[in-house]
Write an enzyme that holds these catalytic residues in place. Structure first.
Site, mmCIF file in Angstrom:
data_model
loop_
_atom_site.group_PDB
_atom_site.id
_atom_site.type_symbol
_atom_site.label_atom_id
_atom_site.label_comp_id
_atom_site.label_asym_id
_atom_site.label_seq_id
_atom_site.Cartn_x
_atom_site.Cartn_y
_atom_site.Cartn_z
ATOM 1 C CB ALA A 178 -0.700 -0.093 1.320
ATOM 2 C CG ASP A 179 3.450 2.505 3.390
ATOM 3 O OD1 ASP A 179 2.381 3.363 3.583
ATOM 4 O OD2 ASP A 179 3.992 2.087 4.397
ATOM 5 C CG LEU A 180 6.701 -0.278 -1.430
ATOM 6 C CD1 LEU A 180 7.122 -1.576 -1.680
ATOM 7 C CD2 LEU A 180 7.866 0.607 -1.459
ATOM 8 N N GLY A 183 3.169 5.477 -3.166
ATOM 9 C CA GLY A 183 4.394 6.328 -3.756
ATOM 10 C C GLY A 183 4.309 6.662 -5.061
#
Length: 406
Positions: A178-180, A183
């Protein structure tokens, strides 16, 4: 020249989603000024082991986690909680093309560093906010972390072995997907906003929520629900709509077989010694193979277990049947394709000389990524940035240090 070498990015983000975005912008040539808290910096500097060891003292340096998302940046330490620190940020924002931040909802507004405040001094500023749930809705004030977002956004409902089987139940991805993904979406949005500014002369505000991105990344699984009204479940290493498309056991491990069409299945059946499978009405077409996967899969695995992994890989590759090994990271970087593509690189580091880094996948023919700037030490560029960009002299810097502002 690099694609973004005329772009100045002010990076007020921490941890992963924001830093991953700004690292990609730095890879493309942007000058990225990473603003960190004096004394401690980005939380991920301490998220280890492993840590980069000082070659002279063997003391722990920054964690590998931090090194993974901060290549090519300039680290400046500024305390945003102090009025003098806020003035420094405003002065830098007045010169910036892009600002990326991932503070909680309203976290920067109390310092006068929100978009509404900064666009009055720099109407060309592209301001990207990354939060767990976006800027509105009932969950907007909540903190959002990758693990919980994978769960809330449906990822864990389709990841892992089937319920009722050994190891069954919800499972997160092995990386902070989810973070990547957020980004990556932030980079796309920033580049789109810069192109829009090229036409209008105005910047704009970008509102990115991890939950929004995670739901978007569910892609065909989300559409399966929207079209059918039925929520898809976990299928282990299998594929909900393609068979055979999973890991199969061999004599010494497992091999991925990813048959994408009926022609490939006929070649697989022939290679495994069962050409009759391709004529069987249960298996001839993908849609019928999906219906009869519980019959077909054990038949295939009974044959794959007769091979060692390398032998089966060679046999299937010879027939151009999509397949691949399940590599650990050491095998990934030792793979001939990874070596040919230069997927591990070296970058300069102020303390270690050089350190390894994972190559950018962006291959631009006229403006390639250069590996000439490594992850910065905490506050490594405070003096140079504030002197060159804001005109502070040594006395001014000393006064700010005495007050704990930088």
């Amino acid at each position: 020249m690099r694609a973004l070498d005329d772009i100045l990015v002010l990076d007020l983000s921490r941890v992963l989603a924001g830093p991953f975005c700004t690292q990609m912008l730095a890879d493309l040539g942007a000058k990225v000024i990473k603003v960190e808290k004096p004394g401690s910096g980005d939380d991920t500097r301490g998220w280890g082991p492993p840590f980069l060891a000082d070659p002279e003292t063997a003391e722990k340096g920054d964690a590998a986690y931090y090194l993974a998302a901060n290549r090519g940046k300039h680290s400046v330490t500024i305390d945003l909680a102090k009025p003098e620190g806020q003035e420094l940020i405003r002065a830098l924002a007045a010169k910036a093309d892009v600002l990326v931040e991932n503070y909680k909802l309203g976290g920067l507004a109390k310092y006068g560093l929100d978009y509404a405040s900064l666009k009055t001094i720099n109407p060309r500023l592209v301001y990207c906010s990354i939060t767990g749930f976006g800027q509105d809705g009932p969950y907007a004030p909540r903190a959002g972390y990758d693990f919980m977002i994978q769960a809330m956004g449906g990822m864990m409902s389709v990841t892992g072995e089937k319920d009722g089987l050994p190891g069954g139940g919800p499972q997160k991805a092995g990386i902070a997907i989810a973070d990547l993904s957020t980004g990556l979406h932030a980079v796309i949005a920033v580049l789109a906003a810069l192109n829009q500014r090229h036409r209008t002369g105005r910047g704009q505000y970008i509102d990115l929520g991890l939950l929004d991105v995670q739901v978007s990344m569910m892609s065909n699984q989300a559409m399966t629900y929207l079209v059918s009204g039925k929520a898809p479940g976990r299928a282990g290493n299998g594929h909900a709509a393609i068979v055979p498309y999973q890991a199969f056991a061999t004599m010494d491990g497992h091999l991925i077989i990813a048959v994408g069409n009926d022609g490939q299945f006929a070649k697989l059946a022939d290679e495994l010694g069962h050409p009759e499978w391709a004529e069987d009405e249960r298996f001839a077409l993908n849609r019928t193979r999906v219906e009869h996967r519980d019959v077909l899969t054990p038949l295939i695995e009974a044959e794959t277990r007769r091979y060692d992994s390398a032998q089966l890989l060679e046999a299937l590759e010879r027939r151009q049947i999509p397949c691949g090994p399940i590599n650990t990271m050491d095998k990934v970087f030792a793979d001939p394709q990874a070596k040919a593509r230069g997927l591990d690189q070296e970058v300069p580091h102020a303390r270690a000389g050089t350190i390894p880094t994972v190559a950018s996948p962006l291959r631009l023919s006229d403006s390639p990524v250069l590996y000439d700037r490594g992850p910065p030490l905490l506050g490594e560029h405070t003096e140079s940035v504030l002197t060159e960009m804001l005109g502070l002299d040594s006395a001014m810097l000393a006064a700010l240090r005495d007050k704990g502002v930088v």
